[in-house]
Design a protein around this motif. Structure first.
Motif, mmCIF file in Angstrom:
data_model
loop_
_atom_site.group_PDB
_atom_site.id
_atom_site.type_symbol
_atom_site.label_atom_id
_atom_site.label_comp_id
_atom_site.label_asym_id
_atom_site.label_seq_id
_atom_site.Cartn_x
_atom_site.Cartn_y
_atom_site.Cartn_z
ATOM 1 N N THR A 1 19.264 -129.807 -33.551
ATOM 2 C CA THR A 1 19.883 -129.622 -34.877
ATOM 3 C C THR A 1 21.213 -128.889 -34.794
ATOM 4 O OG1 THR A 1 18.541 -127.614 -35.161
ATOM 5 C CG2 THR A 1 17.668 -129.658 -36.083
ATOM 6 N N LEU A 2 21.661 -128.611 -33.568
ATOM 7 C CA LEU A 2 22.941 -127.942 -33.304
ATOM 8 C C LEU A 2 22.985 -126.500 -33.784
ATOM 9 C CD1 LEU A 2 25.465 -130.819 -34.161
ATOM 10 C CD2 LEU A 2 24.405 -130.260 -31.963
ATOM 11 N N VAL A 3 21.822 -125.930 -34.136
ATOM 12 C CA VAL A 3 21.782 -124.512 -34.524
ATOM 13 C C VAL A 3 22.129 -123.632 -33.330
ATOM 14 C CG1 VAL A 3 20.282 -122.645 -35.337
ATOM 15 C CG2 VAL A 3 20.129 -124.912 -36.377
ATOM 16 N N LEU A 4 21.592 -123.987 -32.166
ATOM 17 C CA LEU A 4 21.874 -123.199 -30.970
ATOM 18 C C LEU A 4 23.367 -123.240 -30.641
ATOM 19 C CD1 LEU A 4 20.007 -121.550 -29.146
ATOM 20 C CD2 LEU A 4 19.913 -123.478 -27.575
ATOM 21 N N LYS A 5 23.983 -124.394 -30.847
ATOM 22 C CA LYS A 5 25.417 -124.522 -30.590
ATOM 23 C C LYS A 5 26.222 -123.652 -31.555
ATOM 24 C CE LYS A 5 29.067 -127.992 -30.118
ATOM 25 N NZ LYS A 5 29.392 -129.431 -30.225
ATOM 26 N N ARG A 6 25.774 -123.585 -32.820
ATOM 27 C CA ARG A 6 26.471 -122.743 -33.799
ATOM 28 C C ARG A 6 26.302 -121.258 -33.470
ATOM 29 N NH1 ARG A 6 24.071 -126.694 -37.372
ATOM 30 N NH2 ARG A 6 25.678 -128.113 -38.184
ATOM 31 N N PHE B 1 8.284 -120.961 -18.432
ATOM 32 C CA PHE B 1 7.924 -122.385 -18.338
ATOM 33 C C PHE B 1 8.409 -123.136 -19.575
ATOM 34 C CE2 PHE B 1 4.662 -120.518 -15.509
ATOM 35 C CZ PHE B 1 4.798 -121.355 -14.409
ATOM 36 N N GLY B 2 8.283 -122.482 -20.749
ATOM 37 C CA GLY B 2 8.735 -123.119 -21.985
ATOM 38 C C GLY B 2 10.220 -123.406 -21.982
ATOM 39 N N PHE B 3 11.032 -122.478 -21.447
ATOM 40 C CA PHE B 3 12.474 -122.698 -21.359
ATOM 41 C C PHE B 3 12.781 -123.911 -20.482
ATOM 42 C CE2 PHE B 3 12.821 -118.018 -22.336
ATOM 43 C CZ PHE B 3 13.424 -118.190 -23.568
ATOM 44 N N ILE B 4 12.042 -124.039 -19.377
ATOM 45 C CA ILE B 4 12.274 -125.170 -18.472
ATOM 46 C C ILE B 4 11.924 -126.485 -19.162
ATOM 47 C CG2 ILE B 4 11.538 -126.253 -16.313
ATOM 48 C CD1 ILE B 4 11.065 -123.462 -15.179
ATOM 49 N N VAL B 5 10.748 -126.531 -19.823
ATOM 50 C CA VAL B 5 10.311 -127.761 -20.491
ATOM 51 C C VAL B 5 11.301 -128.165 -21.571
ATOM 52 C CG1 VAL B 5 8.516 -128.778 -21.944
ATOM 53 C CG2 VAL B 5 7.873 -127.403 -19.962
ATOM 54 N N SER B 6 11.792 -127.186 -22.365
ATOM 55 C CA SER B 6 12.726 -127.506 -23.444
ATOM 56 C C SER B 6 14.044 -128.060 -22.917
ATOM 57 C CB SER B 6 12.998 -126.264 -24.293
ATOM 58 O OG SER B 6 13.806 -125.328 -23.594
ATOM 59 N N SER B 7 14.379 -127.694 -21.690
ATOM 60 C CA SER B 7 15.662 -128.130 -21.126
ATOM 61 C C SER B 7 15.572 -129.488 -20.437
ATOM 62 C CB SER B 7 16.179 -127.078 -20.129
ATOM 63 O OG SER B 7 16.386 -125.835 -20.770
ATOM 64 N N VAL B 8 14.426 -129.798 -19.839
ATOM 65 C CA VAL B 8 14.316 -131.059 -19.098
ATOM 66 C C VAL B 8 13.861 -132.209 -19.996
ATOM 67 C CG1 VAL B 8 13.848 -129.872 -16.933
ATOM 68 C CG2 VAL B 8 11.932 -130.581 -18.375
ATOM 69 N N PHE C 1 18.890 -124.508 -18.121
ATOM 70 C CA PHE C 1 18.997 -124.256 -19.560
ATOM 71 C C PHE C 1 20.272 -124.880 -20.133
ATOM 72 C CE2 PHE C 1 19.883 -121.829 -23.428
ATOM 73 C CZ PHE C 1 18.647 -121.830 -24.028
ATOM 74 N N LYS C 2 20.127 -125.491 -21.312
ATOM 75 C CA LYS C 2 21.254 -126.166 -21.963
ATOM 76 C C LYS C 2 21.452 -125.612 -23.372
ATOM 77 C CE LYS C 2 19.956 -130.478 -19.626
ATOM 78 N NZ LYS C 2 19.441 -131.853 -19.860
ATOM 79 N N TRP C 3 22.734 -125.508 -23.770
ATOM 80 C CA TRP C 3 23.047 -125.061 -25.126
ATOM 81 C C TRP C 3 23.261 -126.241 -26.086
ATOM 82 C CZ3 TRP C 3 22.597 -120.098 -26.574
ATOM 83 C CH2 TRP C 3 22.549 -119.137 -25.568
ATOM 84 N N GLU C 4 23.468 -127.407 -25.521
ATOM 85 C CA GLU C 4 23.678 -128.607 -26.363
ATOM 86 C C GLU C 4 22.713 -129.704 -25.970
ATOM 87 O OE1 GLU C 4 27.732 -129.924 -26.532
ATOM 88 O OE2 GLU C 4 28.534 -127.896 -26.322
#
Length: 358
Positions: free
Chosen positions: A191-196, A262-269, A355-358
């Motif tokens: 939703t681009l919230v993280l980017k904002r 582990f959650g951070f990894i799953v959300s990124s891949v 980890f990705k921001w977009e």
């Protein structure tokens, strides 16, 4: 950071899936197993080192289906398990002097006050075996063996809730750490919230910490509720009271922080939202089944137990049970904590890379 944490915490409370996975499912399992109580009729017994095992009584006991003979354990551990109700009794079959024709053997038993629900069943088994031996092998003669008065040691009962509650707490922490974080950060990214957030003056570290703080706060409240219901409703054992309670919360915090990696990894891949559950289940299901969550791993073959012990959830569950029932303090489970921290270092090293921001 605190503004982000506050907003994220509100979002968690409004999410049915977060509440169900973190609190609903563990409470359902605790209620079910709590009401079931102590389990089935299987009896675990150990033989005294001085016991005579070359006799009819021992052979019949060895073949009896409901009795499991515990072998290969040191005597101090066997005594400890008897006091805790894990082993129903220690049996010592003593041969009487040669000049006394019958009974030829006397069966001595050592049990504890924690086994008073199962020991009468063991007495019935022993009397039944004696009657069968007398009927088949020595008809018309006095009894082949006799049962002496038991020695009863003081003990503390090990209930099913003492095993299942730490496992359910670990289940809740692992589910929240992986599924909760994975879906949260993937949706923020989509939703681009993280980017904002990233475009604002706040530092990137504080963005992640703010979201993580909300998850930790919610899950610590969940841990308090789970332990509190287990203690108040089903007499879950907290050996040292408040000290044990705080030790369990500290272990919960450490485990949750590791599982969030582990959650951070799953959300990124994950490429899309539908691919999150397969990735998350790939991490969680082996740990749910092989991490001592629902049942003990002692019956597994040696090679599989080695794999089980390598799982972070297994180390957390073991540490929880050692603290809650065995009376260990936080420094007594430093081995399990060190193992969890090693997993944390490995997981977050990977998470930072992917980890990705977009």
């Amino acid at each position: 950071m605190f503004a982000i944490a506050k907003g994220s915490f509100r979002a968690i409370l409004r999410s049915p899936s977060a509440v169900v996975f973190s609190l609903g499912f563990p409470l359902i399992f605790i209620l079910v197993f709590g009401f079931i109580g102590g389990g089935g009729p299987s009896i675990r017994v150990a033989m005294s080192p001085s016991s005579d095992t070359a006799n009819w009584v021992y052979y019949a006991l060895e073949k009896f289906g409901n009795v499991k003979l515990v072998t290969g354990e040191p005597q101090d551990k066997i005594l400890s398990d008897v006091r805790k109700g894990r082993i129903t009794a220690i049996i010592d079959i003593t041969r009487n002097p040669a000049d006394s024709a019958y009974p030829r053997y006397t069966i001595h038993t050592t049990t504890s006050s924690a086994c008073m629900d199962k020991f009468p069943l063991l007495e019935t088994v022993l009397k039944t075996l004696n009657a069968e031996i007398d009927k088949r092998a020595f008809p018309g003669r006095p009894s082949f063996s006799t049962l002496a008065e038991p020695v009863v040691l003081p003990g503390r009962e090990y209930r099913m809730i003492d095993f299942i509650l730490p496992g359910m707490l670990g289940f809740s922490l692992l589910s929240a750490g992986i599924f909760g974080v994975a879906f949260l950060f993937f949706n923020l990214r989509q939703t681009l919230v993280l980017k904002r957030f990233f475009a604002t003056p706040i530092r990137r570290t504080y963005i992640v910490l703010g979201e993580g703080l909300s998850r930790v706060t919610f899950q610590m409240i969940t841990a308090v509720v789970i332990i509190g219901i287990g203690y108040l409703s089903f007499h879950f054992t907290l050996v040292h009271g408040w000290a044990t309670f705080l030790d369990m919360l500290l272990l919960s915090f450490i485990g949750l922080v590791v599982f969030m990696g582990f959650g951070f990894i799953v959300s990124s891949v994950a490429k899309n939202e539908s691919s999150i559950p397969p990735f998350a289940n790939l991490v969680t299901m082996p740990q749910f089944l092989l991490g001592g969550t629902f049942f003990s791993t002692d019956a597994f073959p040696g090679w599989l137990q080695t794999f089980c012990n390598a799982l972070p959830l297994k180390q957390l569950n073991d540490a929880m049970r050692d603290v809650a029932f065995e009376g260990a303090h936080i420094w007594d489970v430093k081995g399990q904590i060190g193992y969890l921290l090693a997993w944390g270092i490995l997981v977050y090293a990977i998470a930072i890379k992917v980890f990705k921001w977009e």
